[in-house]
Write an enzyme that holds these catalytic residues in place. Structure first.
Site, PDB file in Angstrom:
ATOM      1  N   ASP A   1       0.903  -1.109   0.003  1.00  0.00           N
ATOM      2  CA  ASP A   1       0.060  -0.016  -0.079  1.00  0.00           C
ATOM      3  C   ASP A   1       0.983   1.107  -0.190  1.00  0.00           C
ATOM      4  O   ASP A   1       1.786   1.346   0.817  1.00  0.00           O
ATOM      5  CB  ASP A   1      -1.005  -0.158   1.234  1.00  0.00           C
ATOM      6  CG  ASP A   1      -2.080   0.949   0.976  1.00  0.00           C
ATOM      7  OD1 ASP A   1      -2.358   1.438   0.079  1.00  0.00           O
ATOM      8  OD2 ASP A   1      -2.795   1.284   2.199  1.00  0.00           O
TER       9      ASP A   1
ATOM     10  N   HIS B   1      -4.522  13.462   1.284  1.00  0.00           N
ATOM     11  CA  HIS B   1      -4.959  12.626   2.361  1.00  0.00           C
ATOM     12  C   HIS B   1      -3.590  12.704   3.347  1.00  0.00           C
ATOM     13  O   HIS B   1      -3.576  12.781   4.597  1.00  0.00           O
ATOM     14  CB  HIS B   1      -5.067  11.265   2.195  1.00  0.00           C
ATOM     15  CG  HIS B   1      -4.941  10.097   3.087  1.00  0.00           C
ATOM     16  ND1 HIS B   1      -6.164  10.061   3.954  1.00  0.00           N
ATOM     17  CD2 HIS B   1      -4.010   9.355   3.372  1.00  0.00           C
ATOM     18  CE1 HIS B   1      -5.391   8.960   4.930  1.00  0.00           C
ATOM     19  NE2 HIS B   1      -4.558   8.520   4.552  1.00  0.00           N
TER      20      HIS B   1
ATOM     21  N   GLU C   1     -10.702   3.529   3.790  1.00  0.00           N
ATOM     22  CA  GLU C   1      -9.733   4.176   2.966  1.00  0.00           C
ATOM     23  C   GLU C   1     -10.205   4.081   1.276  1.00  0.00           C
ATOM     24  O   GLU C   1     -10.073   2.703   1.013  1.00  0.00           O
ATOM     25  CB  GLU C   1      -8.245   3.968   3.210  1.00  0.00           C
ATOM     26  CG  GLU C   1      -7.934   4.468   4.437  1.00  0.00           C
ATOM     27  CD  GLU C   1      -6.521   4.501   4.913  1.00  0.00           C
ATOM     28  OE1 GLU C   1      -5.724   3.896   4.170  1.00  0.00           O
ATOM     29  OE2 GLU C   1      -6.050   5.149   5.732  1.00  0.00           O
TER      30      GLU C   1
ATOM     31  N   GLU D   1      -9.191   3.815  -2.096  1.00  0.00           N
ATOM     32  CA  GLU D   1      -8.032   3.681  -2.916  1.00  0.00           C
ATOM     33  C   GLU D   1      -8.281   2.960  -4.065  1.00  0.00           C
ATOM     34  O   GLU D   1      -9.409   2.128  -4.492  1.00  0.00           O
ATOM     35  CB  GLU D   1      -7.123   2.864  -2.027  1.00  0.00           C
ATOM     36  CG  GLU D   1      -6.877   3.418  -0.724  1.00  0.00           C
ATOM     37  CD  GLU D   1      -5.386   2.921  -0.018  1.00  0.00           C
ATOM     38  OE1 GLU D   1      -4.703   2.141  -0.691  1.00  0.00           O
ATOM     39  OE2 GLU D   1      -5.505   3.002   1.356  1.00  0.00           O
TER      40      GLU D   1
ATOM     41  N   ASP E   1      -9.092   0.086   2.115  1.00  0.00           N
ATOM     42  CA  ASP E   1      -7.926  -0.389   3.055  1.00  0.00           C
ATOM     43  C   ASP E   1      -8.421  -0.021   4.481  1.00  0.00           C
ATOM     44  O   ASP E   1      -8.069   1.000   5.113  1.00  0.00           O
ATOM     45  CB  ASP E   1      -6.538   0.337   2.825  1.00  0.00           C
ATOM     46  CG  ASP E   1      -5.398   0.034   3.813  1.00  0.00           C
ATOM     47  OD1 ASP E   1      -5.543  -1.166   4.362  1.00  0.00           O
ATOM     48  OD2 ASP E   1      -4.739   1.034   3.990  1.00  0.00           O
TER      49      ASP E   1
ATOM     50  N   ARG F   1      -8.153   3.559  13.275  1.00  0.00           N
ATOM     51  CA  ARG F   1      -7.407   4.531  13.586  1.00  0.00           C
ATOM     52  C   ARG F   1      -6.845   4.791  15.223  1.00  0.00           C
ATOM     53  O   ARG F   1      -5.874   5.144  15.374  1.00  0.00           O
ATOM     54  CB  ARG F   1      -8.099   6.008  13.167  1.00  0.00           C
ATOM     55  CG  ARG F   1      -8.809   6.262  11.939  1.00  0.00           C
ATOM     56  CD  ARG F   1      -7.647   6.250  10.956  1.00  0.00           C
ATOM     57  NE  ARG F   1      -8.158   6.278   9.753  1.00  0.00           N
ATOM     58  CZ  ARG F   1      -7.438   5.992   8.574  1.00  0.00           C
ATOM     59  NH1 ARG F   1      -6.203   5.570   8.624  1.00  0.00           N
ATOM     60  NH2 ARG F   1      -7.986   6.124   7.444  1.00  0.00           N
TER      61      ARG F   1
ATOM     62  N   GLN G   1      -4.060   2.473  15.160  1.00  0.00           N
ATOM     63  CA  GLN G   1      -3.038   2.782  14.344  1.00  0.00           C
ATOM     64  C   GLN G   1      -2.264   3.835  14.913  1.00  0.00           C
ATOM     65  O   GLN G   1      -1.097   4.037  14.856  1.00  0.00           O
ATOM     66  CB  GLN G   1      -3.731   3.483  13.165  1.00  0.00           C
ATOM     67  CG  GLN G   1      -2.628   3.841  12.024  1.00  0.00           C
ATOM     68  CD  GLN G   1      -3.182   4.609  10.764  1.00  0.00           C
ATOM     69  OE1 GLN G   1      -4.585   4.465  10.646  1.00  0.00           O
ATOM     70  NE2 GLN G   1      -2.453   5.042   9.871  1.00  0.00           N
TER      71      GLN G   1
ATOM     72  N   LYS H   1      -4.231  -2.385  10.116  1.00  0.00           N
ATOM     73  CA  LYS H   1      -4.605  -2.358   8.688  1.00  0.00           C
ATOM     74  C   LYS H   1      -4.578  -3.848   8.499  1.00  0.00           C
ATOM     75  O   LYS H   1      -5.188  -4.158   7.243  1.00  0.00           O
ATOM     76  CB  LYS H   1      -3.220  -1.869   7.951  1.00  0.00           C
ATOM     77  CG  LYS H   1      -2.992  -0.399   8.342  1.00  0.00           C
ATOM     78  CD  LYS H   1      -3.905   0.579   7.407  1.00  0.00           C
ATOM     79  CE  LYS H   1      -3.570   1.989   7.687  1.00  0.00           C
ATOM     80  NZ  LYS H   1      -4.384   2.807   6.692  1.00  0.00           N
TER      81      LYS H   1
ATOM     82  N   THR I   1      -8.744  -6.032   4.000  1.00  0.00           N
ATOM     83  CA  THR I   1      -8.503  -5.295   2.745  1.00  0.00           C
ATOM     84  C   THR I   1      -9.910  -5.888   1.744  1.00  0.00           C
ATOM     85  O   THR I   1      -9.491  -6.926   1.418  1.00  0.00           O
ATOM     86  CB  THR I   1      -7.171  -5.143   2.453  1.00  0.00           C
ATOM     87  OG1 THR I   1      -6.425  -4.896   3.316  1.00  0.00           O
ATOM     88  CG2 THR I   1      -7.059  -4.373   1.081  1.00  0.00           C
TER      89      THR I   1
ATOM     90  N   GLU J   1     -10.710  12.103   7.924  1.00  0.00           N
ATOM     91  CA  GLU J   1     -10.739  13.153   7.399  1.00  0.00           C
ATOM     92  C   GLU J   1     -12.275  14.174   7.451  1.00  0.00           C
ATOM     93  O   GLU J   1     -12.383  15.244   7.652  1.00  0.00           O
ATOM     94  CB  GLU J   1     -10.139  13.329   6.228  1.00  0.00           C
ATOM     95  CG  GLU J   1      -8.892  12.670   5.900  1.00  0.00           C
ATOM     96  CD  GLU J   1      -8.194  12.233   4.583  1.00  0.00           C
ATOM     97  OE1 GLU J   1      -7.921  12.973   3.481  1.00  0.00           O
ATOM     98  OE2 GLU J   1      -8.442  11.099   4.191  1.00  0.00           O
TER      99      GLU J   1
HETATM  100 CA    CA Z   1      -4.160   2.950   2.790  1.00  0.00          CA
END
Ligand code: CA
Length: 437
Positions: free
Chosen positions: A135, A142, A205, A207, A239, A243, A246, A259, A263, A380
């Site tokens: 990734d 971002h 996420e 992506e 993904d 948080r 993380q 993570k 996925t 975000e």
């Molecule tokens: Ca990611």
């Protein structure tokens, strides 16, 4: 980039649902995937409208040459990808000729008899064996907003403009769209102190991903001019990210449990050839970043290594579904906000000697635009849970709750061409497992 008759907007398929401009899978797309039905084994297919054409059955009927049999014999598309981008393009062209309204009626009859499967009756599978998953972090808005929200100074790290940053992800937990996503356990800090339990800040996420066609040998880097031809095609990637876990675990070695739990990918590989009309120049450099170093620079890649893909994320809660409310769109952005091309990511990945393998999945990183409404993650959109995101039931969200379903969608639109899409990339959150004693 070569445009040919396979992109001709006047082309129509005898599969009616492919025509009219609404389908993600008109005859101008023809992405490849792996499906099964009625408990049978996984088989390669091509998407057209709301149908799948079984490629092995097409071969058995003698509608494509015997040379394809070995490339389509597996329960994934690794062998086809290993044969390279040119071969993948030939198969897409051949499929287009069989599905064109101009095809011999006998061909149509043979396909309808033995090779046409409604998508609604099919179970899709991850299309390759995914020997590796990497990734990147190529969405600059971002990266910058993430730095701001976590009070990093400066928000964008100094290395950001020098090379595409990435990390080696977890391949074994890559799952197909529609599979549930179990809330992970970890050490989310509670009142500032780490405490083992379910994540409370579960996020998505948005992506893009690519699958690697031909890989490289260990210690033999891929040159930038050759890098695009290592890309078999594209998909959507979610993904999923915890948080709270993380933010606590990622110093100093980066994301791990936050993570690695899941996925999600969309089912179809939208080929390099199908994407040819939707290429775009790479976005301008920001923050006074100098031009990329020579090993990452290629004039053609700068001019058309970007991608013009409209991207959206949609959310539905359990309460919304109980009330028969449709999903709501929570963000809309575009792949043009990527700061690095996939070719540059492939070069950076292999430049230190790493060997890429056919079927590897390489994701872009979260794609956000310059405004909050264009954010590719809840962190975000909600400014880490401080802005309530309203849902039509009166519920609000800072992060994802159990029962929430996130669906990513992609659409490529350009004047003079038939729009194509990627299909859905969705997953529903289910409750965390019990905390082990
Ligand atoms: Ca990611």
């Amino acid at each position: 980039m070569i445009l040919d008759r396979t992109h001709d907007a006047a082309r129509r398929s005898w599969v009616d649902s492919a025509n009219g401009g609404d389908s993600d899978f008109p005859i101008q797309n023809l992405p490849f995937g792996i499906y099964s039905r009625d408990g049978g084994g996984p088989r390669p297919g091509v998407a057209i409208g709301d149908m799948i054409v079984d490629l092995r059955a097409v071969g058995a009927a003698g509608l494509i040459g015997p040379e394809w049999a070995t490339l389509l014999a597996g329960d994934d598309l690794d062998a086809l990808l290993r044969a390279g981008v040119g071969t993948i393009g030939l198969l897409r062209s051949a499929a287009g000729d069989l599905l064109d309204t101009a095809a011999d009626p006998a061909i149509r009859a043979a396909i309808e008899r033995s090779a046409l499967v409604p998508m609604a009756a099919a179970q899709m599978h991850v299309p390759t064996s995914v020997p590796g998953f990497t990734d990147f972090f190529a969405g600059i808005y971002h990266a910058e907003e993430g730095g701001r929200l976590t009070k990093a100074d400066p928000p964008l790290t100094r290395n950001y403009g020098a090379m595409p940053l990435g990390y080696n992800g977890r391949a074994s937990s890559v799952r197909i769209s529609g599979e549930p996503v179990r809330r992970p356990l970890g050490q989310p800090p509670v009142d500032g102190a780490p405490e083992f339990g379910p994540s409370r800040w579960l996020d998505f996420e948005l992506e893009l991903g690519v699958y690697v066609a031909q890989g490289n040998d260990l210690g033999a880097p891929i040159a930038i001019a050759e890098a695009r031809d290592r890309i078999a095609g594209y998909c959507l990637v979610n993904d999923w990210s915890a948080r709270d876990i993380q933010f606590w675990e990622n110093q100093p070695l980066g994301a791990f449990n936050s993570k690695g739990f899941s996925t999600t990918v969309s089912p179809w590989i939208v080929t390099q050839q199908a994407m040819a009309p939707f290429r775009a120049p790479l976005m301008d450099r920001l923050h006074g970043h100098p031009a990329p170093p020579r090993y990452l620079s290629d004039a053609d890649d700068q001019a058309q290594g970007g991608l013009d893909i409209q991207l959206e994320a949609w959310l539905s809660s359990a309460a919304m579904r109980d009330a028969n409310m449709g999903a709501v769109r929570i963000t809309a952005t575009n792949a043009r906000h990527l700061y690095w091309t996939f070719a540059q990511m492939i070069v950076q990945h292999s430049c230190g000697g790493t060997n890429l393998r056919s079927g590897d999945l390489i994701a872009s990183g979260t794609i956000s635009g310059p405004t909050r409404e264009q954010s590719g993650s809840m962190a975000e959109l909600s400014a880490v849970g401080t802005i309530a995101i309203p849902l039509p039931t009166g519920e609000t969200r800072g992060f994802l709750e159990d029962g929430d379903e996130v669906s990513l969608r992609a659409r490529c639109v350009r004047d003079g061409f038939v729009p194509i899409g990627f299909g859905e990339c969705s997953g529903r959150i289910i409750a965390a497992p019990a905390v082990p004693n």
